[in-house]
Write a protein that holds these residues in place. Sequence first.
Motif, PDB file in Angstrom:
ATOM      1  N   PHE A 398       0.821  -1.201   0.000  1.00 16.59           N
ATOM      2  CA  PHE A 398       0.000   0.000   0.000  1.00 16.59           C
ATOM      3  C   PHE A 398       0.858   1.256   0.000  1.00 16.59           C
ATOM      4  CE2 PHE A 398       0.709  -1.193   4.415  1.00 16.59           C
ATOM      5  CZ  PHE A 398       1.136  -0.007   4.996  1.00 16.59           C
ATOM      6  N   GLY A 399       0.243   2.333  -0.400  1.00 14.55           N
ATOM      7  CA  GLY A 399       0.854   3.650  -0.346  1.00 14.55           C
ATOM      8  C   GLY A 399      -0.213   4.671  -0.005  1.00 14.55           C
ATOM      9  N   ILE A 400       0.124   5.624   0.850  1.00 14.29           N
ATOM     10  CA  ILE A 400      -0.832   6.638   1.302  1.00 14.29           C
ATOM     11  C   ILE A 400      -0.162   8.006   1.171  1.00 14.29           C
ATOM     12  CG2 ILE A 400      -2.251   7.485   3.206  1.00 14.29           C
ATOM     13  CD1 ILE A 400      -2.177   4.648   4.368  1.00 14.29           C
ATOM     14  N   ARG A 401      -0.866   8.918   0.543  1.00 16.66           N
ATOM     15  CA  ARG A 401      -0.405  10.303   0.470  1.00 16.66           C
ATOM     16  C   ARG A 401      -1.581  11.210   0.816  1.00 16.66           C
ATOM     17  NH1 ARG A 401       4.338  11.619  -1.530  1.00 16.66           N
ATOM     18  NH2 ARG A 401       3.573  13.708  -2.087  1.00 16.66           N
ATOM     19  N   GLU A 402      -1.791  11.346   2.109  1.00 19.83           N
ATOM     20  CA  GLU A 402      -2.866  12.178   2.641  1.00 19.83           C
ATOM     21  C   GLU A 402      -4.218  11.726   2.087  1.00 19.83           C
ATOM     22  OE1 GLU A 402      -1.730  16.405   2.602  1.00 19.83           O
ATOM     23  OE2 GLU A 402       0.221  15.682   1.946  1.00 19.83           O
ATOM     24  N   ASP A 403      -4.671  12.301   0.971  1.00 19.63           N
ATOM     25  CA  ASP A 403      -5.978  11.927   0.439  1.00 19.63           C
ATOM     26  C   ASP A 403      -5.873  11.034  -0.798  1.00 19.63           C
ATOM     27  OD1 ASP A 403      -4.869  13.823  -1.144  1.00 19.63           O
ATOM     28  OD2 ASP A 403      -6.619  15.125  -1.262  1.00 19.63           O
ATOM     29  N   ARG A 404      -4.724  10.413  -0.983  1.00 19.64           N
ATOM     30  CA  ARG A 404      -4.536   9.463  -2.076  1.00 19.64           C
ATOM     31  C   ARG A 404      -4.060   8.132  -1.500  1.00 19.64           C
ATOM     32  NH1 ARG A 404      -4.476  11.996  -7.093  1.00 19.64           N
ATOM     33  NH2 ARG A 404      -4.378  14.275  -6.981  1.00 19.64           N
ATOM     34  N   TYR A 405      -4.629   7.054  -2.021  1.00 20.62           N
ATOM     35  CA  TYR A 405      -4.306   5.736  -1.507  1.00 20.62           C
ATOM     36  C   TYR A 405      -3.991   4.820  -2.689  1.00 20.62           C
ATOM     37  CZ  TYR A 405      -7.113   7.820   2.201  1.00 20.62           C
ATOM     38  OH  TYR A 405      -7.626   8.673   3.136  1.00 20.62           O
ATOM     39  N   TYR A 406      -2.955   4.040  -2.533  1.00 20.65           N
ATOM     40  CA  TYR A 406      -2.549   3.087  -3.552  1.00 20.65           C
ATOM     41  C   TYR A 406      -2.525   1.698  -2.918  1.00 20.65           C
ATOM     42  CZ  TYR A 406      -0.727   7.479  -5.449  1.00 20.65           C
ATOM     43  OH  TYR A 406      -0.595   8.771  -5.877  1.00 20.65           O
ATOM     44  N   PHE A 407      -3.214   0.767  -3.558  1.00 21.02           N
ATOM     45  CA  PHE A 407      -3.219  -0.621  -3.081  1.00 21.02           C
ATOM     46  C   PHE A 407      -2.804  -1.506  -4.252  1.00 21.02           C
ATOM     47  CE2 PHE A 407      -6.448   1.744  -0.756  1.00 21.02           C
ATOM     48  CZ  PHE A 407      -6.049   1.536   0.553  1.00 21.02           C
ATOM     49  N   ARG A 408      -1.674  -2.160  -4.092  1.00 24.81           N
ATOM     50  CA  ARG A 408      -1.143  -2.996  -5.164  1.00 24.81           C
ATOM     51  C   ARG A 408      -0.933  -4.420  -4.660  1.00 24.81           C
ATOM     52  NH1 ARG A 408       1.771   1.885  -5.633  1.00 24.81           N
ATOM     53  NH2 ARG A 408       1.360   3.011  -7.579  1.00 24.81           N
ATOM     54  N   ASN A 409      -1.018  -5.322  -5.617  1.00 27.99           N
ATOM     55  CA  ASN A 409      -0.781  -6.741  -5.318  1.00 27.99           C
ATOM     56  C   ASN A 409      -1.676  -7.244  -4.188  1.00 27.99           C
ATOM     57  OD1 ASN A 409       1.351  -6.711  -7.230  1.00 27.99           O
ATOM     58  ND2 ASN A 409       2.722  -5.871  -5.664  1.00 27.99           N
ATOM     59  N   ILE A 410      -2.912  -6.781  -4.191  1.00 28.71           N
ATOM     60  CA  ILE A 410      -3.882  -7.307  -3.227  1.00 28.71           C
ATOM     61  C   ILE A 410      -4.159  -8.766  -3.567  1.00 28.71           C
ATOM     62  CG2 ILE A 410      -6.224  -7.096  -2.323  1.00 28.71           C
ATOM     63  CD1 ILE A 410      -6.174  -4.159  -3.177  1.00 28.71           C
ATOM     64  N   ARG A 411      -4.094  -9.601  -2.565  1.00 33.51           N
ATOM     65  CA  ARG A 411      -4.392 -11.027  -2.790  1.00 33.51           C
ATOM     66  C   ARG A 411      -5.123 -11.587  -1.574  1.00 33.51           C
ATOM     67  NH1 ARG A 411      -3.071 -14.803  -6.413  1.00 33.51           N
ATOM     68  NH2 ARG A 411      -3.195 -16.997  -5.776  1.00 33.51           N
ATOM     69  N   LEU A 412      -6.312 -12.096  -1.817  1.00 31.18           N
ATOM     70  CA  LEU A 412      -7.141 -12.710  -0.785  1.00 31.18           C
ATOM     71  C   LEU A 412      -7.326 -14.172  -1.140  1.00 31.18           C
ATOM     72  CD1 LEU A 412      -8.998 -12.333   1.726  1.00 31.18           C
ATOM     73  CD2 LEU A 412     -10.853 -11.840   0.126  1.00 31.18           C
ATOM     74  N   SER A 413      -6.970 -15.065  -0.219  1.00 32.74           N
ATOM     75  CA  SER A 413      -7.026 -16.500  -0.482  1.00 32.74           C
ATOM     76  C   SER A 413      -8.165 -17.137   0.299  1.00 32.74           C
ATOM     77  CB  SER A 413      -5.700 -17.170  -0.091  1.00 32.74           C
ATOM     78  OG  SER A 413      -4.621 -16.600  -0.808  1.00 32.74           O
ATOM     79  N   HIS A 414      -8.808 -18.083  -0.354  1.00 28.24           N
ATOM     80  CA  HIS A 414      -9.919 -18.826   0.254  1.00 28.24           C
ATOM     81  C   HIS A 414      -9.827 -20.262  -0.225  1.00 28.24           C
ATOM     82  CE1 HIS A 414     -14.219 -20.049   0.768  1.00 28.24           C
ATOM     83  NE2 HIS A 414     -14.064 -19.375   1.888  1.00 28.24           N
ATOM     84  N   SER A 415     -10.479 -21.149   0.472  1.00 25.77           N
ATOM     85  CA  SER A 415     -10.414 -22.566   0.094  1.00 25.77           C
ATOM     86  C   SER A 415     -10.962 -22.802  -1.307  1.00 25.77           C
ATOM     87  CB  SER A 415     -11.200 -23.407   1.110  1.00 25.77           C
ATOM     88  OG  SER A 415     -12.557 -22.984   1.169  1.00 25.77           O
ATOM     89  N   THR A 416     -11.819 -21.910  -1.804  1.00 30.45           N
ATOM     90  CA  THR A 416     -12.393 -22.067  -3.140  1.00 30.45           C
ATOM     91  C   THR A 416     -11.589 -21.371  -4.218  1.00 30.45           C
ATOM     92  OG1 THR A 416     -13.797 -20.111  -2.877  1.00 30.45           O
ATOM     93  CG2 THR A 416     -14.694 -22.226  -2.145  1.00 30.45           C
ATOM     94  N   GLY A 417     -10.568 -20.595  -3.864  1.00 34.27           N
ATOM     95  CA  GLY A 417      -9.785 -19.898  -4.877  1.00 34.27           C
ATOM     96  C   GLY A 417      -9.142 -18.643  -4.317  1.00 34.27           C
ATOM     97  N   SER A 418      -8.989 -17.646  -5.179  1.00 32.05           N
ATOM     98  CA  SER A 418      -8.290 -16.429  -4.765  1.00 32.05           C
ATOM     99  C   SER A 418      -8.913 -15.212  -5.413  1.00 32.05           C
ATOM    100  CB  SER A 418      -6.804 -16.506  -5.136  1.00 32.05           C
ATOM    101  OG  SER A 418      -6.657 -16.578  -6.545  1.00 32.05           O
ATOM    102  N   PHE A 419      -8.575 -14.059  -4.859  1.00 33.77           N
ATOM    103  CA  PHE A 419      -8.995 -12.758  -5.384  1.00 33.77           C
ATOM    104  C   PHE A 419      -7.769 -11.857  -5.411  1.00 33.77           C
ATOM    105  CE2 PHE A 419     -10.159  -8.362  -4.295  1.00 33.77           C
ATOM    106  CZ  PHE A 419     -10.939  -8.043  -5.394  1.00 33.77           C
ATOM    107  N   ALA A 420      -7.518 -11.203  -6.558  1.00 34.33           N
ATOM    108  CA  ALA A 420      -6.380 -10.302  -6.703  1.00 34.33           C
ATOM    109  C   ALA A 420      -6.878  -8.973  -7.256  1.00 34.33           C
ATOM    110  CB  ALA A 420      -5.320 -10.903  -7.624  1.00 34.33           C
TER     111      ALA A 420
END
Length: 855
Positions: A398-420
């Motif tokens: 992540f990256g935060i610049r006051e009122d700007r936010y950057y989220f990179r390489n988000i990865r959520l894992s679950h037994s049924t698969g994944s979310f990126a």
Amino acid sequence: MGVWETSTDSLTHHRPDPRPGGMRPGHMRILKKLTLIFTLVLIAGAGWAAVYAYDKGFTKKWRRLVNTEFEKRGIEASIGKLTLDPFQGLVARDVMFYQDKNRRKLLAAVSRIILDVDFIRLLEKDFFLNTIDIRKANVSLPIDPEDPRSDRLVIRNFDARILMPDDRVEISQATGNLHGVRVAVHGYLYKPRPVVREPGDTSPEESPEQKAANQLEIVKERRHLLHRAVVELDKLEFPEETPPTIDIELAGDLDDPANLRGTARITATDLKRGNFLCRELDARIELARTRLAVKEFTMKDEKGVLRAQCEYQWGSDTIPLKLESDLDIHALFGSFVNNQSLGEIVFYDAPKLKMEADVLLRPAPDRPGRLPIRAVGSFESDTFASHGVIFDGFKVDFGIREDRYYFRNIRLSHSTGSFAANAIYGPGGIEYEADLRMDPSVFATFAKTEGTRKFLGKVDLDEESSLYFRAKGSGPSFDMSTWHSFAEIDVRDFEFNGVPIKRFETDAEINRRDRRYTKIKITRDEGSATVDRLDYNMESKISRIHGARGRLHPPEIARCFSAGIADHLTRYRFTSPPAISLAGTIDPKGKKATDLVVKVSADNPVGYDFLGKPLSIENSEANLHFKGDSLSTAHIQGNLFGGKLNTDFSIDNLSSRNNYVAKVDVKSVAFHDLAALYGYHEETEGELTGYFNFTGEGNERANIDGKGVGIIVNGDVFAIPVLGPLSKLISGVVSKSGAGHSIAREASANITMKDGIIATDDFEALAPGFRLLGSGTIDCENDSIDFDARLNARGAPGLILLPVSKLFEYTCAGSISNPVWKPKVLAGANPAARGDTPGGNRTPPVQNAASRKRP
């Protein structure tokens, strides 16, 4: 006198008088009394002076002397009262320390100070103030020295011993209680030195006023920072017997607070804030002139450790920070931020956080929504649960610049698969791209609307299923309902609303209220179908279908959208998938907006129940128009038993009573096959042509109310069910003419049906030599017959024998499957009472079949 002396001398031996001056005893007694009186007066005077000095204090002159002594060390002070304590010595009470000589900017207020005065040096007009002792005093530090109403930092039970040599102030020991925290200070401060300008230095000299103002700003800034720390300190809980401690060592110049140097060591155990418990805290802070640095910061809880470093430059708007943690950062963050959603997350193992940040001390007042931080870092967690769903892990950079936010390489894992995913949020809103490869029903409990939850709940994936969902979009806020997104969807081997589907493909456009799906392709075991476009409104739940076509079982596909329509379509049993097309609107919620046209054509037979029996229609075509909660029109045509079938019908209220209006036209239908369908197995011949208009409710024959016309040609009329046994009676009566065996090739009748009873008044069958007229009823519910028939010769003989023909009248009773015919004469009937036609006063015919043109 002489006698006295003589007598005395005569009584004693003479020796010298030991008293001074040879004072006599009377004088001695007087002297003792005077001495006692003087001593008492002296004691009383000293006591009165001591009481006066303690209670009333010394004069202003003495206070000015002490103030001057402070000024020599660069300290501007004001003493409210200077008293003499019999045990502690000279005591200054209510001492105020100021920034400038005008005494308008208060730096500190001390309740009492013990002064150690060197009276010899005082007489020599030199520095006479050796030490200052502060015992059990309260020290008040205003946050803003220029504002008398400013919040204050208060140090209670303050004890200090301050040595004051000629050139400096030494703090040998100072301890106090700052909001429950034990603070200890020691060090030294040099008195102001005269400024020496270098030769050739032509820079403008700083005025005393400007210098004081700059120093004041430094003081204010540091106290504001300290005040913020104290505000947070008040939110902590800790054992009274082991409070946190702060040990401070200082060194610097009283005339230059910007160059103050020092170190501080902070230690604590069992600190609690909210639900977070810190077992150990250890920090080392350095102050080097204009720089404040946290060299070491270690915090431990039951799960791990947080380590941090930061550095602050006085006057700067930011505090650089480095942080690395594997403690319960979720509980720690939740103790500072009151966010209900944080309580819905449970980490089974402590997450890992790494971050480098700049904490903003002065966020822009015109942008209150901005976070006071700039940061880059990463967050990683193993197993955690939220909303009752267990996830295998989560990771994000992540990256935060006051009122700007950057989220990179988000990865959520679950037994049924994944979310990126990747996302950027700024003043203009959010932009994102995402890749989902897990069961979407996992997110049903997170959906904010009931409609979304129900939709996701209809998707059922198993171990053999696969899902590809790639989307990108934007929106004005983090609220997903406000986003405008585009997606590619490919789902395989799953069920939707209980309907098995091999593959579903589509492109989607999603905004706040509407969903638009294009290039839809649905594949099942029996075939596939495509849809040009499907529009779905989230608020009304209305779907609009454009250009849907394919070969699939209609009830199964309809069940994806409307259970009511699907239940109705189950009446049509397709032996193979028909060619189907759909267009229109489906309103599963309110029903009123439904306006759907369904066209179906089938090469193979289609089964449909009619009057309780299954018809098999070949080469069928159907046009169905669903309007509101009804089937407004349905036109079905096809081949039925070698002939043609055309039907039109409508159904009111599909979801409840199913009232319908129908019309059935048949042409050249094999009567034998039709009769066999309804249980008549005689060797019936001929072709049936006619129509039947009727209304009804549900599938019960008793509810049918209709009328129609039937014509049979090219068959043996006497082989028609019910009439078969009549052939033998007629043959016995007119055996010589052979009329009984004469084949009647055509027959017609107007019929009505009500309450399960079929009735006719004008049945007519024609043979080469005679005609058979009949009327009566067939009770389908009770399986009974009440029918009369009369035989007439055709042509001139018929007219001649008309009076005699009434002798050839017959009546039928019994059941449909076992009719019993008898001559009316033998049955005791009274033909005269019946009129000229069989059936007497029966229901008038719908239409005279004989006068109708036969096909």
